[in-house]
Design an enzyme around this catalytic site. Structure first.
Site, PDB file in Angstrom:
ATOM      1  N   HIS A 192       0.852  -1.188   0.000  1.00  0.00           N
ATOM      2  CA  HIS A 192       0.000   0.000   0.000  1.00  0.00           C
ATOM      3  C   HIS A 192       0.887   1.237   0.000  1.00  0.00           C
ATOM      4  O   HIS A 192       1.788   1.363   0.819  1.00  0.00           O
ATOM      5  CB  HIS A 192      -0.908   0.055   1.233  1.00  0.00           C
ATOM      6  N   ASP A 198     -15.326   2.451   7.214  1.00  0.00           N
ATOM      7  CA  ASP A 198     -14.273   3.346   6.755  1.00  0.00           C
ATOM      8  C   ASP A 198     -14.785   4.289   5.670  1.00  0.00           C
ATOM      9  O   ASP A 198     -14.453   5.473   5.646  1.00  0.00           O
ATOM     10  CB  ASP A 198     -13.077   2.557   6.223  1.00  0.00           C
ATOM     11  N   ARG A 256     -14.538  12.742   7.337  1.00  0.00           N
ATOM     12  CA  ARG A 256     -13.252  13.386   7.637  1.00  0.00           C
ATOM     13  C   ARG A 256     -12.882  14.377   6.545  1.00  0.00           C
ATOM     14  O   ARG A 256     -12.335  15.441   6.815  1.00  0.00           O
ATOM     15  CB  ARG A 256     -12.146  12.335   7.773  1.00  0.00           C
ATOM     16  N   SER A 282      -7.843   3.803   8.963  1.00  0.00           N
ATOM     17  CA  SER A 282      -8.529   3.783   7.677  1.00  0.00           C
ATOM     18  C   SER A 282      -7.796   2.857   6.702  1.00  0.00           C
ATOM     19  O   SER A 282      -8.391   1.967   6.091  1.00  0.00           O
ATOM     20  CB  SER A 282      -8.612   5.201   7.105  1.00  0.00           C
ATOM     21  N   LYS A 291      -8.835  -1.660   5.933  1.00  0.00           N
ATOM     22  CA  LYS A 291      -9.093  -2.228   4.612  1.00  0.00           C
ATOM     23  C   LYS A 291      -8.067  -3.307   4.270  1.00  0.00           C
ATOM     24  O   LYS A 291      -8.413  -4.357   3.735  1.00  0.00           O
ATOM     25  CB  LYS A 291      -9.068  -1.132   3.543  1.00  0.00           C
TER      26      LYS A 291
END
Length: 428
Positions: free
Chosen positions: A87, A166, A173, A188, A192
């Site tokens: 990620h 999320d 947010r 967050s 995931k």
């Protein structure tokens, strides 16, 4: 249930007054917000209290677990091979997922890469791949599993079933000035990634003007928090802090980034893209139990390219298709003789976005051919009047706003400067 278990205002006050939320309070809060029992304005107040006062390790870990519990969890154990995922926190010209997923899959490690679309100046992996004629991002879980078993790598959109809390929290947010809260960013991303069911995870935490985290200390805190969350959830997690002061590679856009990724898979491409792809591949392979694998060899000998072609074809794409090309182009020239010492990533990202490569709102369309092609990078010697970058778009009225974004992006100095390292730190 009809009578609510906790009082939302009490929970807000606890965090406002720098208190610690109990595991039960956290579980209830995430569940109640997801099903609409807590109002947006109350959750916004709690988010702001978290932004200002932080959370401890136990709170962040429980908050993440509650978000995972709001939806489904994927399970890749039936594949019979290790899984590893990457990620990136997002940057400019960051096309690394494209060559990385097939490269890691060469070595018998399955790569379930659930990716997103771009928003603002950071490009989205799915937008890039959708420049390939026929390629589709939306796969069912069954299609995803079949492709992982057959090809070994998949890059697709995350299903709505993963961490639905999320999605709701992120939207809130975004409009309440609480995106920057490190506990909320970390939970967050990690909710995931953990729900996705991967066995190991490598985080590419970007630092610099084109990144979400502008300074090394904040990036390091975010990386440490996410690595801890991964480990607490039983996912083998490591993070690299990488430089995003200048764009990665020589392209920022959609089709042009695919083209550059294919160059890397063909054994060429810009050295920074190759170096980061190989470094992240080594981390993913080591985390998945393949420390002796040689990713550089797999780029050189065409094995990674073979997996890429199969991966694109499996999702309906034509790996040989002509990629879209922008109808209009305009070149920006070097202002002086000397060494290019600065090329600001954020400015290039904003220019690419304004040219049509990105979107301001989730529902906007993107132009496949739009973007910025760089002809020089920091450290290169340039001559006054030589091409520095080419702006690409289908809509020439966009050039002016793109040029405005680039007004202060470039610094040319008389003498050479040491290039900053691409990889700043490793956190495990």
């Amino acid at each position: 249930m009809s009578s609510e278990q906790f009082d939302t205002v009490d929970i807000i006050r606890t965090k406002r007054d720098r208190g610690t939320l109990t595991p039960e309070q956290i579980d209830w809060t995430i569940d109640a917000y997801t099903r609409g029992a807590i109002a947006d304005e109350q959750m916004a107040a709690l988010n702001m209290a978290i932004l200002l006062n932080g959370m401890n390790r136990e709170e962040i870990s429980r908050w993440t677990a509650a978000m995972i519990a709001s939806g489904e969890r994927m399970d890749f154990s039936a594949l019979g091979k290790p899984t590893s995922d990457k990620h990136s926190t997002g940057g400019v010209g960051d096309k690394i997922t494209l060559p990385l997923a097939p490269l890691v899959a060469v070595f018998g490690v399955a790569v379930p890469q659930l990716s997103g679309r771009g928003l603002g100046h950071t490009g989205g992996t799915l937008d890039k791949l959708e420049a390939i004629p026929g390629w589709r991002a939306d796969l069912s879980n069954a299609e995803m599993m079949a492709q992982l078993a057959d090809v070994g790598a998949v890059i697709c959109a995350a299903g709505a079933g993963l961490a639905p809390a999320d999605k709701k929290l992120y939207a809130l947010r975004d409009v309440t000035g609480t995106v920057e809260a490190i506990p909320l960013i970390a939970s967050s991303i990690m909710s995931k990634k953990i729900a996705e069911g991967t066995g190991s995870l490598v985080l590419d935490v970007k630092v610099g003007s084109g990144a979400f985290m502008k300074n090394v200390d904040d990036a390091r805190e975010l990386a440490r928090t996410m690595v801890t969350l991964g480990k607490d959830a039983g996912v083998n997690t490591v993070a690299l802090l990488t430089n995003m002061a200048t764009p990665l590679g020589l392209t920022a856009g959609n089709a042009i980034e695919v083209e550059e990724s294919v160059e890397v898979l063909a054994g060429g491409g810009p050295s920074d893209v190759v170096d980061l792809t190989v470094a992240l591949a080594r981390e993913m392979l080591t985390a998945a139990g393949r420390p002796d694998a040689d990713p550089e060899a797999a780029l050189r000998d065409g094995r990674a390219m073979d997996v890429w072609r199969r991966m694109i074809s499996a999702q309906g794409g034509d790996p040989d298709a002509q990629l879209p090309v922008a109808r209009e182009s305009e070149t920006i020239l070097a202002p002086a003789d000397g060494v290019l010492t600065e090329l600001d990533a954020l400015a290039v990202g904003v220019a690419a976005w304004r040219l049509g490569a990105g979107r301001a709102r989730k529902e906007d369309a993107v132009q496949a051919g739009a973007g910025v092609r760089l002809h020089a990078k920091p450290g290169d010697t340039v001559k006054a009047g030589s091409p520095l970058m080419t702006l690409l778009t289908d809509t020439p009225e966009k050039f002016e706003r793109a040029r405005e974004a680039l007004a202060d992006a470039v610094t040319v100095s008389p003498g050479p400067v040491a290039a900053p390292p691409l990889i700043i730190d490793r956190i495990s």
